[in-house]
Enzyme design. Structure first.
Site, PDB file in Angstrom:
ATOM      1  N   THR A   1       0.811  -1.220   0.000  1.00 26.99           N
ATOM      2  CA  THR A   1       0.000   0.000   0.000  1.00 26.99           C
ATOM      3  C   THR A   1       0.847   1.273   0.000  1.00 26.99           C
ATOM      4  OG1 THR A   1      -1.762  -1.090   1.243  1.00 26.99           O
ATOM      5  CG2 THR A   1      -1.814   1.274   1.215  1.00 26.99           C
ATOM      6  N   THR A   2       0.287   2.313  -0.603  1.00 26.48           N
ATOM      7  CA  THR A   2       0.805   3.661  -0.412  1.00 26.48           C
ATOM      8  C   THR A   2      -0.370   4.591  -0.168  1.00 26.48           C
ATOM      9  OG1 THR A   2       2.659   3.257  -1.923  1.00 26.48           O
ATOM     10  CG2 THR A   2       2.168   5.541  -1.404  1.00 26.48           C
TER      11      THR A   2
END
Length: 209
Positions: free
Chosen positions: A12-13
């Site tokens: 994830t970002t």
């Protein structure tokens, strides 16, 4: 700006920043289980009140539990107080929730941002309940890449339009460099008018630029 090593490895970002008159938040859409991509259109950016949003990085089931609990208390506060809750109060509530579960930690790191009576605001809360007030922040495995872009281009006096462009640049840079970040992205602007997500056409226009 903070990065929690316990969540960095999970994929994830997500990112958030306070600009002139608004809070801008963005996430990618890839959901992974180790090296396996389980979903290419996962939602990691949630509207939890009319003018408050949160991002999630970590275990989806834990994150959904946190979201449900926060929404419940936000709704209860509005009924009892007859006014909207502040961004700080929601962040503090999330912090208390994580601290209460510290012996069996909820595997979630979140950014909570929005707009209230004091203007745009942003907080980061990690899985142990540490609460930090931020101007710009990022979480997840792609956060080192995103933070590099944000630190180079961010100014707290920048316009909403420039903030959106910077958020798109940071999130797409992470998508190119981090294997657990990708497929698509979502960007939201929260200002005095409330919560608004960019449309597909607006996102495509940003990519072209």
């Amino acid at each position: 700006m903070n990065i929690s090593n316990s969540i960095v490895k999970s994929g994830t970002t997500t990112l958030g920043m306070v600009v002139n008159g608004a809070t801008v938040m963005a996430t990618d859409a890839r959901v992974t289980a180790g090296y396996f991509v389980t979903n290419t259109v996962g939602r990691k950016l949630y509207k939890i009140d009319d003018s408050i949003a949160m991002t999630i990085a970590g275990t989806v089931a834990d994150a959904q539990n946190v979201i449900d609990i926060l929404k419940y208390h936000i709704h209860l506060y509005r009924i009892e107080k007859r006014k909207p809750i502040s961004v700080y109060s929601v962040a503090t509530l999330a912090s208390n929730l994580f601290v209460y579960n510290r012996y069996f930690p909820l595997q979630v790191e979140t950014l909570i941002g929005g707009y209230d009576a004091s203007g745009p605001d942003l907080y980061m809360v990690d899985l142990f309940g540490s609460l930090s007030h931020e101007k710009v922040s990022s979480t997840g495995s792609g956060s080192p890449v995103a933070l590099g872009v944000l630190e180079d281009g961010y100014k707290d006096s920048m316009s909403v339009e420039d903030g959106i462009k910077l958020a798109a640049q940071a999130i797409t840079s992470a998508m190119r460099r981090d294997i657990a970040t990708g497929n698509d992205f979502n960007i939201a602007v929260i200002d005095k008018s409330g919560y608004r997500e960019l449309t597909r056409q607006e996102k495509e226009s940003l990519i072209k630029k």
